[in-house]
Design an enzyme around this catalytic site. Sequence first.
Site, mmCIF file in Angstrom:
data_model
loop_
_atom_site.group_PDB
_atom_site.id
_atom_site.type_symbol
_atom_site.label_atom_id
_atom_site.label_comp_id
_atom_site.label_asym_id
_atom_site.label_seq_id
_atom_site.Cartn_x
_atom_site.Cartn_y
_atom_site.Cartn_z
ATOM 1 N N ASN A 107 -3.229 21.424 1.244
ATOM 2 C CA ASN A 107 -2.152 21.470 0.235
ATOM 3 C C ASN A 107 -1.002 22.367 0.695
ATOM 4 O O ASN A 107 -0.147 22.732 -0.094
ATOM 5 C CB ASN A 107 -2.712 21.968 -1.113
ATOM 6 C CG ASN A 107 -3.379 23.327 -0.998
ATOM 7 O OD1 ASN A 107 -3.354 23.951 0.064
ATOM 8 N ND2 ASN A 107 -3.973 23.789 -2.084
ATOM 9 N N GLU A 149 -1.987 29.802 -2.150
ATOM 10 C CA GLU A 149 -2.021 28.442 -2.684
ATOM 11 C C GLU A 149 -0.648 28.058 -3.242
ATOM 12 O O GLU A 149 0.195 28.924 -3.487
ATOM 13 C CB GLU A 149 -3.057 28.382 -3.822
ATOM 14 C CG GLU A 149 -4.489 28.697 -3.386
ATOM 15 C CD GLU A 149 -5.189 27.501 -2.742
ATOM 16 O OE1 GLU A 149 -4.513 26.641 -2.157
ATOM 17 O OE2 GLU A 149 -6.426 27.448 -2.839
ATOM 18 N N HIS A 186 -1.383 25.378 2.033
ATOM 19 C CA HIS A 186 -1.609 26.821 1.935
ATOM 20 C C HIS A 186 -1.705 27.461 3.310
ATOM 21 O O HIS A 186 -2.155 26.840 4.274
ATOM 22 C CB HIS A 186 -2.802 27.172 1.040
ATOM 23 C CG HIS A 186 -4.167 26.930 1.586
ATOM 24 N ND1 HIS A 186 -5.033 26.019 1.055
ATOM 25 C CD2 HIS A 186 -4.846 27.495 2.616
ATOM 26 C CE1 HIS A 186 -6.178 26.048 1.718
ATOM 27 N NE2 HIS A 186 -6.089 26.939 2.678
ATOM 28 N N ASP A 206 -7.245 36.988 5.497
ATOM 29 C CA ASP A 206 -7.836 36.890 4.158
ATOM 30 C C ASP A 206 -9.348 37.111 4.168
ATOM 31 O O ASP A 206 -9.974 37.166 5.228
ATOM 32 C CB ASP A 206 -7.493 35.527 3.520
ATOM 33 C CG ASP A 206 -7.652 34.363 4.493
ATOM 34 O OD1 ASP A 206 -8.273 34.546 5.548
ATOM 35 O OD2 ASP A 206 -7.151 33.271 4.178
HETATM 36 C C1 GLP Z 1 -8.982 28.358 4.724
HETATM 37 C C2 GLP Z 1 -8.347 29.619 5.303
HETATM 38 C C3 GLP Z 1 -7.002 29.323 5.934
HETATM 39 C C4 GLP Z 1 -7.119 28.135 6.846
HETATM 40 C C5 GLP Z 1 -7.513 26.928 6.035
HETATM 41 C C6 GLP Z 1 -7.580 25.651 6.860
HETATM 42 O O1 GLP Z 1 -8.594 28.087 3.435
HETATM 43 N N1 GLP Z 1 -8.194 30.659 4.344
HETATM 44 O O2 GLP Z 1 -6.554 30.462 6.638
HETATM 45 O O3 GLP Z 1 -5.898 27.897 7.491
HETATM 46 O O4 GLP Z 1 -8.787 27.193 5.484
HETATM 47 O O5 GLP Z 1 -8.834 25.542 7.438
HETATM 48 P P1 GLP Z 1 -9.226 24.560 8.583
HETATM 49 O O6 GLP Z 1 -8.652 25.160 9.834
HETATM 50 O O7 GLP Z 1 -10.729 24.590 8.592
HETATM 51 O O8 GLP Z 1 -8.654 23.240 8.258
#
Ligand code: GLP
Length: 242
Positions: free
Chosen positions: A136, A143, A138, A67
């Site tokens: 959540n 989402e 995702h 992304d």
């Molecule tokens: C962002 C990214 C996701 C990632 C998520 C969790 O929203 N787009 O790909 O998995 O954060 O992040 P973290 O690893 O910092 O908890």
Amino acid sequence: MRVYCEKDYDQASRRAANIIAAQVVLKPDCVLGLATGSTPVGAYKELIDKCEKGELDFSQVRSVNLDEYKGLSPENDQSYRYFMNTNLFDHINIDKNNTNVPNGLEPDADKACADYDAIIESMGGVDLQLLGLGHNGHIAFNEPAEEFSKGTNCVKLTQMTIDANARFFESKDDVPKEAYTMGIGSIMKAKKILIVACGEDKAEIVKKAFTGPITPQVPASVLQLHPDVTLVGDAAAMKYMV
Ligand code: GLP
């Protein structure tokens, strides 16, 4: 699903890096699906270390990232392209021309998404997709929704995600409100999936996603239907899974 519960973040990162490394050794010209967020940083450090020691060769590896924030340039230090360069690509012998991230600067969402789907298609699919997990549920930036997304799509980020990611920005207002993300359908097409979750704050969502009902309200729950998923977590995130 294979589940690895490791003692702490460092061990979980080592385990995740070893799984990615095994993929690269088995198929040197593999397509890696890569992720951002704080979770994979430790695994990327391990991969850099292996590469520096000459144990791993990324010269033929190709990659697609999950992304990118809409509106951020590759030079913006909060863009996911910048993150990938600084946390991994700049330190390993991958050819950056073989690395792909959605084009955050493309204002036409339909075009940005169609272009990215075409890139994924042209690479012949993803061999190993690395994923983190949002609070959540995702995955990438998919989402909670009424239905599972298919291909790359433009999403409006939820307040929860904006709040969670605000720590990387100067202020909450600086967090982009939209992002381009690979779809759930594209993620599910990967031959293998490696999802990593660490920290107490992920424990509830890990339980929900992997032991609860499969629903687009918890996007990661769809992974229960994938034939080759490996879940790696530290003891805190995995406390309901062991
Ligand atoms: C962002 C990214 C996701 C990632 C998520 C969790 O929203 N787009 O790909 O998995 O954060 O992040 P973290 O690893 O910092 O908890």
